[in-house]
Design a protein around this motif. Structure first.
Motif, PDB file in Angstrom:
ATOM      1  N   CYS A 189       7.084   9.603   2.401  1.00  0.00           N
ATOM      2  CA  CYS A 189       6.881   8.485   1.035  1.00  0.00           C
ATOM      3  C   CYS A 189       7.409   7.293   1.643  1.00  0.00           C
ATOM      4  O   CYS A 189       8.444   7.015   1.913  1.00  0.00           O
ATOM      5  N   ILE A 190       6.392   6.333   2.022  1.00  0.00           N
ATOM      6  CA  ILE A 190       6.681   5.008   2.740  1.00  0.00           C
ATOM      7  C   ILE A 190       5.851   3.864   2.026  1.00  0.00           C
ATOM      8  O   ILE A 190       4.790   4.221   1.520  1.00  0.00           O
ATOM      9  N   LEU A 191       6.646   2.911   1.829  1.00  0.00           N
ATOM     10  CA  LEU A 191       6.025   1.875   1.089  1.00  0.00           C
ATOM     11  C   LEU A 191       5.780   0.539   2.188  1.00  0.00           C
ATOM     12  O   LEU A 191       6.648  -0.107   2.579  1.00  0.00           O
ATOM     13  N   PRO A 192       4.381   0.582   2.762  1.00  0.00           N
ATOM     14  CA  PRO A 192       4.304  -0.669   3.709  1.00  0.00           C
ATOM     15  C   PRO A 192       3.528  -1.906   3.005  1.00  0.00           C
ATOM     16  O   PRO A 192       3.115  -1.821   1.715  1.00  0.00           O
ATOM     17  N   GLY A 193       3.875  -3.057   3.591  1.00  0.00           N
ATOM     18  CA  GLY A 193       3.271  -4.235   3.031  1.00  0.00           C
ATOM     19  C   GLY A 193       3.502  -5.421   3.813  1.00  0.00           C
ATOM     20  O   GLY A 193       3.909  -5.268   4.856  1.00  0.00           O
ATOM     21  N   ALA A 194       3.484  -6.439   2.865  1.00  0.00           N
ATOM     22  CA  ALA A 194       4.087  -7.815   3.765  1.00  0.00           C
ATOM     23  C   ALA A 194       4.396  -8.810   2.695  1.00  0.00           C
ATOM     24  O   ALA A 194       4.087  -8.745   1.604  1.00  0.00           O
ATOM     25  N   TYR A 195       5.305  -9.760   3.407  1.00  0.00           N
ATOM     26  CA  TYR A 195       5.581 -10.957   2.470  1.00  0.00           C
ATOM     27  C   TYR A 195       5.740 -12.028   3.350  1.00  0.00           C
ATOM     28  O   TYR A 195       5.945 -11.922   4.472  1.00  0.00           O
ATOM     29  N   TYR A 196       6.293 -13.384   2.863  1.00  0.00           N
ATOM     30  CA  TYR A 196       6.534 -14.428   3.274  1.00  0.00           C
ATOM     31  C   TYR A 196       7.732 -15.020   2.828  1.00  0.00           C
ATOM     32  O   TYR A 196       7.913 -14.758   1.470  1.00  0.00           O
TER      33      TYR A 196
ATOM     34  N   SER B  50      -5.265   9.869   1.833  1.00  0.00           N
ATOM     35  CA  SER B  50      -6.199   9.567   3.054  1.00  0.00           C
ATOM     36  C   SER B  50      -6.790   8.112   3.056  1.00  0.00           C
ATOM     37  O   SER B  50      -7.101   7.428   3.827  1.00  0.00           O
ATOM     38  N   ASP B  51      -6.788   7.551   1.672  1.00  0.00           N
ATOM     39  CA  ASP B  51      -7.479   6.193   1.492  1.00  0.00           C
ATOM     40  C   ASP B  51      -6.835   5.664   0.031  1.00  0.00           C
ATOM     41  O   ASP B  51      -7.536   5.769  -0.804  1.00  0.00           O
ATOM     42  N   PRO B  52      -5.556   5.255   0.414  1.00  0.00           N
ATOM     43  CA  PRO B  52      -4.816   5.007  -0.779  1.00  0.00           C
ATOM     44  C   PRO B  52      -5.262   3.392  -1.301  1.00  0.00           C
ATOM     45  O   PRO B  52      -4.719   3.348  -2.340  1.00  0.00           O
ATOM     46  N   GLY B  53      -5.874   2.622  -0.752  1.00  0.00           N
ATOM     47  CA  GLY B  53      -6.172   1.356  -1.250  1.00  0.00           C
ATOM     48  C   GLY B  53      -4.858   0.256  -1.037  1.00  0.00           C
ATOM     49  O   GLY B  53      -3.964   0.647  -0.368  1.00  0.00           O
ATOM     50  N   GLN B  54      -4.848  -0.920  -1.853  1.00  0.00           N
ATOM     51  CA  GLN B  54      -3.694  -1.526  -1.777  1.00  0.00           C
ATOM     52  C   GLN B  54      -3.815  -2.415  -2.930  1.00  0.00           C
ATOM     53  O   GLN B  54      -4.713  -2.575  -3.846  1.00  0.00           O
TER      54      GLN B  54
ATOM     55  N   THR C 183      -9.008  -5.149  -2.471  1.00  0.00           N
ATOM     56  CA  THR C 183     -10.040  -6.012  -1.664  1.00  0.00           C
ATOM     57  C   THR C 183     -11.269  -6.445  -2.267  1.00  0.00           C
ATOM     58  O   THR C 183     -12.042  -7.170  -1.567  1.00  0.00           O
ATOM     59  N   ASP C 184     -11.796  -5.832  -3.304  1.00  0.00           N
ATOM     60  CA  ASP C 184     -13.062  -5.824  -3.808  1.00  0.00           C
ATOM     61  C   ASP C 184     -13.036  -6.623  -5.248  1.00  0.00           C
ATOM     62  O   ASP C 184     -13.843  -6.655  -5.801  1.00  0.00           O
ATOM     63  N   GLN C 185     -12.042  -7.103  -5.334  1.00  0.00           N
ATOM     64  CA  GLN C 185     -11.778  -8.074  -6.547  1.00  0.00           C
ATOM     65  C   GLN C 185     -11.098  -9.413  -6.206  1.00  0.00           C
ATOM     66  O   GLN C 185     -10.469  -9.585  -4.935  1.00  0.00           O
ATOM     67  N   PRO C 186     -11.222 -10.611  -7.070  1.00  0.00           N
ATOM     68  CA  PRO C 186     -10.511 -11.715  -6.596  1.00  0.00           C
ATOM     69  C   PRO C 186      -9.012 -11.440  -6.903  1.00  0.00           C
ATOM     70  O   PRO C 186      -8.647 -10.686  -7.434  1.00  0.00           O
ATOM     71  N   LEU C 187      -8.162 -12.369  -6.151  1.00  0.00           N
ATOM     72  CA  LEU C 187      -6.862 -12.217  -5.974  1.00  0.00           C
ATOM     73  C   LEU C 187      -6.405 -12.360  -7.445  1.00  0.00           C
ATOM     74  O   LEU C 187      -6.790 -13.162  -8.473  1.00  0.00           O
ATOM     75  N   PRO C 188      -5.331 -11.390  -7.843  1.00  0.00           N
ATOM     76  CA  PRO C 188      -4.818 -11.529  -9.343  1.00  0.00           C
ATOM     77  C   PRO C 188      -4.035 -12.819  -9.640  1.00  0.00           C
ATOM     78  O   PRO C 188      -3.537 -13.384  -8.644  1.00  0.00           O
ATOM     79  N   ALA C 189      -3.749 -12.960 -10.933  1.00  0.00           N
ATOM     80  CA  ALA C 189      -3.017 -14.228 -11.144  1.00  0.00           C
ATOM     81  C   ALA C 189      -1.309 -14.043 -10.571  1.00  0.00           C
ATOM     82  O   ALA C 189      -0.897 -15.414 -10.307  1.00  0.00           O
TER      83      ALA C 189
ATOM     84  N   THR D 167       0.847  -1.218   0.003  1.00  0.00           N
ATOM     85  CA  THR D 167       0.129   0.015  -0.193  1.00  0.00           C
ATOM     86  C   THR D 167       1.116   1.239  -0.103  1.00  0.00           C
ATOM     87  O   THR D 167       2.242   1.090  -0.408  1.00  0.00           O
ATOM     88  N   ALA D 168       0.375   2.425   0.276  1.00  0.00           N
ATOM     89  CA  ALA D 168       1.154   3.456   0.467  1.00  0.00           C
ATOM     90  C   ALA D 168       0.833   4.427   1.395  1.00  0.00           C
ATOM     91  O   ALA D 168      -0.059   4.468   2.356  1.00  0.00           O
ATOM     92  N   HIS D 169       1.836   5.222   1.921  1.00  0.00           N
ATOM     93  CA  HIS D 169       1.732   6.425   3.019  1.00  0.00           C
ATOM     94  C   HIS D 169       2.289   7.523   2.544  1.00  0.00           C
ATOM     95  O   HIS D 169       3.579   7.688   2.379  1.00  0.00           O
ATOM     96  N   MET D 170       1.531   8.619   2.533  1.00  0.00           N
ATOM     97  CA  MET D 170       1.698   9.887   2.129  1.00  0.00           C
ATOM     98  C   MET D 170       1.181  10.848   3.215  1.00  0.00           C
ATOM     99  O   MET D 170       0.232  10.373   3.580  1.00  0.00           O
ATOM    100  N   HIS D 171       1.189  12.162   3.072  1.00  0.00           N
ATOM    101  CA  HIS D 171       0.527  13.044   3.779  1.00  0.00           C
ATOM    102  C   HIS D 171      -0.315  14.112   2.771  1.00  0.00           C
ATOM    103  O   HIS D 171      -0.240  13.551   1.653  1.00  0.00           O
TER     104      HIS D 171
END
Length: 419
Positions: free
Chosen positions: A395-402, A276-280, A284-290, A245-249
């Motif tokens: 200007c920050i890139l948040p997210g997650a991985y395994y 204020s509402d960057p999404g990700q 989340t409103d669609q099936p997972l992409p390929a 996702t994204a983080h800015m002011h």
């Protein structure tokens, strides 16, 4: 990263208003951990960022399926900027004792607790009034106990809340947090946060200009600067990215993420135009992409870039104002400027003022909050740089991985259960 389970409350610390379940014998917990950041005030026309600490006696890890975070107090012109929940992983847990149940003003909780306070793992966060984050099946975030006094183990949780009050009256806020357990015998990989912050160092936009200088790459196996600058270290090997996702002011106009392949070619992955509402990614409103989860190997990267507008003709947000320090020179120094001058790298943002022109009240000759600066008494147009208040930017890139598996890759199916 969350699933909604039943709430079972047990008082842990009445002074803080924190609730939690009793200690468990294994990581396969069946009860949630419930916390509350106690009610605090935010003065008129100001930001307030505060931290508190919670110590929970625990001898075994807790596998978190996700978090539910609810910010209480939201109303017109009074909103939460963010809430972040960290698990402390350092070795000086006992030094937090004086902060248990204490609400302390602190920027990013960097000066909160012992010298290794930034040795911590991000467990959850929210930029909205209510945030329910879900981990995909087979994944969880693990909270590990650390050793307290007399070799007793406990969880050390750092709670960070930041609110913006645009009204003429004092407002009050609180936060409730629920950490849900993963079901026993379902976890195959643990999630690790992405919190890439290096681009903040290049953020410097003169008055009335637009800039894309704030950019960097999250690159497994690459140069790791984030771990020493307030971010999270990058993985040394291949990673299976589950979310970004994204983080800015408010002066952040666009945030882009591109997948960079071995040959340097770039493929757009994610774009946000609403700070204020960057999404990700994935939506989340669609099936997972390929391409989910996205494999990022050494030699590949996620390149992110922020566009900031400091009061250009096209901007709907006024130019940044700050207290003048040198006559005729716009105040506000970037992280790189501060580093070169051997000063506090995160302390370069201009002292905030609200009305251009001479203003001895807002811009006195000195201010204890800015001990290494003096001011001319004028409020002037300022450079937009990294800062913790909502009037500065990031200007920050948040997210997650395994972690990628050498046999099965990112496929969780064949992997054994680890909880």
């Amino acid at each position: 990263m969350a699933i909604f389970h039943r709430i079972l409350l047990v008082v842990v610390a009445a002074s803080l208003g924190v609730f939690a379940t009793p200690p468990m014998a294994s990581a396969g917990h069946t009860k949630s951990i419930n916390l509350k950041f106690p009610r605090f005030s935010v003065p008129p026309r100001s930001d307030r960022e505060v931290c508190t600490f919670v110590k929970l006696p625990r001898s075994e890890p807790f596998d978190a399926a996700g978090t539910l975070i609810v910010n209480h107090g939201n109303k017109k012109d009074f909103t939460s900027h963010h809430f972040l929940l960290y698990a402390y992983t350092g070795t000086r847990l006992d030094e937090f004792a004086a902060l248990q149940g204490v609400i302390k003003d602190s920027k990013g909780c960097i000066d909160f607790g012992p010298t290794d306070t930034t040795t911590r793992v991000l467990i959850g966060g929210s930029q909205s009034e209510r945030s329910l984050q879900m981990a995909p099946p087979g994944l969880a975030t693990q909270i590990l106990p650390t050793v307290a006094g007399a070799n007793k183990k406990a969880f050390g949780l750092i709670l960070n809340s930041h609110w913006i009050n645009g009204t003429d009256e004092t407002q009050h806020a609180s936060v409730k947090i629920k950490i849900m357990p993963a079901k026993p015998h379902t976890v195959k990989r643990y999630l690790t946060p992405i919190f890439e912050v290096v681009a903040n160092g290049f953020l410097k936009v003169p008055p009335h200009q637009v800039s894309t200088l704030a950019n960097w790459s999250w690159a497994p196996g690459g140069v790791d600067l984030g771990g020493s600058t307030g971010g999270v270290p990058v993985p040394r090997g291949a990673a299976c990215v589950t979310q970004v996702t994204a983080h800015m002011h408010k002066r952040g106009k666009k945030f882009t993420v591109n997948f960079v392949d071995h040959d340097g070619s770039q493929t757009p992955l994610f774009e946000a135009t609403d700070y204020s509402d960057p999404g990700q990614w994935p939506r989340t409103d669609q099936p997972l992409p390929a391409n989910w989860p996205l494999l990022v190997s050494p030699g590949q990267a996620l390149a992110y870039e922020c566009t900031h507008d400091n009061g250009s003709d096209a901007s709907t947000v006024p130019v940044k104002l700050g207290c003048e320090e040198t006559p005729g020179e716009a105040p506000g120094r970037s992280i790189l400027d501060q580093f070169a001058a051997r000063k506090n790298i995160t302390g370069g943002a201009a002292k905030r003022c609200t009305q251009a022109g001479p203003d001895a009240a807002e811009c006195p000759a000195s201010d204890p909050a800015f001990p290494d600066r003096t001011f001319t008494g004028n409020c002037v147009e300022a450079n937009l740089v990294f800062g913790f208040t909502s009037d500065d930017d990031m200007c920050i890139l948040p997210g997650a991985y395994y972690d990628w598996d050498p046999v099965n890759g990112c496929d969780l199916g064949p992997l054994p259960v680890i909880n």
